[in-house]
Design a protein around this motif. Structure first.
Motif, PDB file in Angstrom:
ATOM      1  N   LYS A 131      45.318  45.936  24.147  1.00  0.00           N
ATOM      2  CA  LYS A 131      44.482  46.931  24.829  1.00  0.00           C
ATOM      3  C   LYS A 131      45.285  47.807  25.794  1.00  0.00           C
ATOM      4  O   LYS A 131      44.992  48.990  25.936  1.00  0.00           O
ATOM      5  CB  LYS A 131      43.322  46.261  25.566  1.00  0.00           C
ATOM      6  CG  LYS A 131      42.252  45.740  24.639  1.00  0.00           C
ATOM      7  CD  LYS A 131      41.638  46.886  23.858  1.00  0.00           C
ATOM      8  CE  LYS A 131      40.650  46.417  22.836  1.00  0.00           C
ATOM      9  NZ  LYS A 131      40.119  47.536  22.030  1.00  0.00           N
TER      10      LYS A 131
ATOM     11  N   LYS B 257      34.236  40.553  33.335  1.00  0.00           N
ATOM     12  CA  LYS B 257      34.249  40.583  31.871  1.00  0.00           C
ATOM     13  C   LYS B 257      35.002  41.828  31.383  1.00  0.00           C
ATOM     14  O   LYS B 257      35.772  41.768  30.427  1.00  0.00           O
ATOM     15  CB  LYS B 257      32.813  40.594  31.351  1.00  0.00           C
ATOM     16  CG  LYS B 257      32.661  40.405  29.875  1.00  0.00           C
ATOM     17  CD  LYS B 257      31.169  40.375  29.533  1.00  0.00           C
ATOM     18  CE  LYS B 257      30.906  39.715  28.223  1.00  0.00           C
ATOM     19  NZ  LYS B 257      29.463  39.649  27.929  1.00  0.00           N
TER      20      LYS B 257
ATOM     21  N   ARG C 114      38.446  42.098  29.045  1.00  0.00           N
ATOM     22  CA  ARG C 114      38.536  42.938  27.848  1.00  0.00           C
ATOM     23  C   ARG C 114      39.664  43.960  27.960  1.00  0.00           C
ATOM     24  O   ARG C 114      40.368  44.218  26.986  1.00  0.00           O
ATOM     25  CB  ARG C 114      37.208  43.632  27.600  1.00  0.00           C
ATOM     26  CG  ARG C 114      36.146  42.658  27.123  1.00  0.00           C
ATOM     27  CD  ARG C 114      34.805  43.293  26.964  1.00  0.00           C
ATOM     28  NE  ARG C 114      33.875  42.347  26.367  1.00  0.00           N
ATOM     29  CZ  ARG C 114      32.574  42.548  26.276  1.00  0.00           C
ATOM     30  NH1 ARG C 114      32.041  43.668  26.733  1.00  0.00           N
ATOM     31  NH2 ARG C 114      31.801  41.627  25.727  1.00  0.00           N
TER      32      ARG C 114
ATOM     33  N   GLU D 198      34.438  52.011  24.987  1.00  0.00           N
ATOM     34  CA  GLU D 198      34.695  51.302  23.730  1.00  0.00           C
ATOM     35  C   GLU D 198      35.187  49.891  24.002  1.00  0.00           C
ATOM     36  O   GLU D 198      34.795  48.938  23.323  1.00  0.00           O
ATOM     37  CB  GLU D 198      35.749  52.075  22.933  1.00  0.00           C
ATOM     38  CG  GLU D 198      36.207  51.419  21.649  1.00  0.00           C
ATOM     39  CD  GLU D 198      37.350  52.202  21.024  1.00  0.00           C
ATOM     40  OE1 GLU D 198      38.458  51.638  20.879  1.00  0.00           O
ATOM     41  OE2 GLU D 198      37.148  53.388  20.701  1.00  0.00           O
ATOM     42  N   THR D 199      36.034  49.737  24.991  1.00  0.00           N
ATOM     43  CA  THR D 199      36.628  48.422  25.300  1.00  0.00           C
ATOM     44  C   THR D 199      35.704  47.544  26.136  1.00  0.00           C
ATOM     45  O   THR D 199      35.611  46.346  25.881  1.00  0.00           O
ATOM     46  CB  THR D 199      37.968  48.618  26.054  1.00  0.00           C
ATOM     47  OG1 THR D 199      38.859  49.342  25.200  1.00  0.00           O
ATOM     48  CG2 THR D 199      38.590  47.287  26.423  1.00  0.00           C
ATOM     49  N   THR D 200      35.012  48.131  27.105  1.00  0.00           N
ATOM     50  CA  THR D 200      34.282  47.305  28.072  1.00  0.00           C
ATOM     51  C   THR D 200      32.797  47.161  27.800  1.00  0.00           C
ATOM     52  O   THR D 200      32.204  46.167  28.191  1.00  0.00           O
ATOM     53  CB  THR D 200      34.464  47.842  29.504  1.00  0.00           C
ATOM     54  OG1 THR D 200      33.901  49.152  29.593  1.00  0.00           O
ATOM     55  CG2 THR D 200      35.935  47.877  29.893  1.00  0.00           C
TER      56      THR D 200
ATOM     57  N   LEU E  95      30.911  48.612  24.568  1.00  0.00           N
ATOM     58  CA  LEU E  95      30.460  48.569  23.177  1.00  0.00           C
ATOM     59  C   LEU E  95      30.497  47.181  22.525  1.00  0.00           C
ATOM     60  O   LEU E  95      29.660  46.897  21.665  1.00  0.00           O
ATOM     61  CB  LEU E  95      31.221  49.577  22.332  1.00  0.00           C
ATOM     62  CG  LEU E  95      30.859  51.037  22.605  1.00  0.00           C
ATOM     63  CD1 LEU E  95      31.633  51.972  21.691  1.00  0.00           C
ATOM     64  CD2 LEU E  95      29.363  51.282  22.483  1.00  0.00           C
ATOM     65  N   PRO E  96      31.418  46.287  22.913  1.00  0.00           N
ATOM     66  CA  PRO E  96      31.358  44.963  22.281  1.00  0.00           C
ATOM     67  C   PRO E  96      30.031  44.233  22.503  1.00  0.00           C
ATOM     68  O   PRO E  96      29.677  43.351  21.734  1.00  0.00           O
ATOM     69  CB  PRO E  96      32.511  44.210  22.962  1.00  0.00           C
ATOM     70  CG  PRO E  96      33.483  45.280  23.320  1.00  0.00           C
ATOM     71  CD  PRO E  96      32.622  46.445  23.741  1.00  0.00           C
ATOM     72  N   ASP E  97      29.263  44.635  23.528  1.00  0.00           N
ATOM     73  CA  ASP E  97      27.972  43.993  23.799  1.00  0.00           C
ATOM     74  C   ASP E  97      26.815  44.699  23.104  1.00  0.00           C
ATOM     75  O   ASP E  97      25.679  44.238  23.188  1.00  0.00           O
ATOM     76  CB  ASP E  97      27.704  43.980  25.314  1.00  0.00           C
ATOM     77  CG  ASP E  97      28.661  43.055  26.051  1.00  0.00           C
ATOM     78  OD1 ASP E  97      29.104  42.058  25.448  1.00  0.00           O
ATOM     79  OD2 ASP E  97      28.965  43.347  27.212  1.00  0.00           O
ATOM     80  N   CYS E  98      27.077  45.823  22.447  1.00  0.00           N
ATOM     81  CA  CYS E  98      26.004  46.592  21.828  1.00  0.00           C
ATOM     82  C   CYS E  98      25.763  46.170  20.388  1.00  0.00           C
ATOM     83  O   CYS E  98      26.585  45.675  19.720  1.00  0.00           O
ATOM     84  CB  CYS E  98      26.338  48.074  21.866  1.00  0.00           C
ATOM     85  SG  CYS E  98      26.371  48.709  23.538  1.00  0.00           S
TER      86      CYS E  98
END
Length: 130
Positions: A46, A36, A40, A123-125, A127-130
């Motif tokens: 990116k 995943k 990302r 930030e890329t790997t 934080l999108p899940d937070c």
């Protein structure tokens, strides 16, 4: 010198390869979290974002180092692979075998700021899940 490629000529220069793992990546089945992260990191825009953050000159130092030759990937495109020292991000063979572990971002330059690099990767790997 901390310059990633202080002289002209055909050599690979100096990087600050950054090993990355999270609790999820180290847990049983964590390989899915690593894949995943690869998705990302390879998302549109990116690569440019990360290259700009990975040396203090906004990516210019790394343009001389990340040529696609001498065990480096080109700064122009993202790539990843298992046990591949010529890609942007290397996943160790043992990580693939055990289906958990870490990955190594090979793009940061030797003169990078570790806080900026760590922040950009998280930030890329993550934080999108937070």
């Amino acid at each position: 010198s901390f310059a990633p490629n202080p002289t002209d000529g055909g050599w690979n220069g100096a990087g600050c390869h950054t090993n990355v793992s999270t609790k999820a990546m180290r847990a049983e089945g964590g390989y899915d979290a690593i894949l995943k992260a690869m998705e990302r990191l390879g998302a549109p825009g990116k690569q440019e974002e990360h290259i700009a953050a990975y040396d203090p000159s906004g990516g210019l130092d790394n343009q001389r180092r990340l040529t696609g030759a001498h065990e480096t990937a080109s700064y122009k495109e993202f790539s990843w692979g298992v046990a591949n020292r010529g890609c942007s991000v290397r996943i160790p063979r043992m990580t693939e075998k055990e289906k958990k572990g870490y990955f190594e971002d090979r793009r940061p330059a030797s003169n990078m700021d570790p806080y900026i690099v760590t922040g950009k990767i998280m930030e890329t790997t993550v934080l999108p899940d937070c």
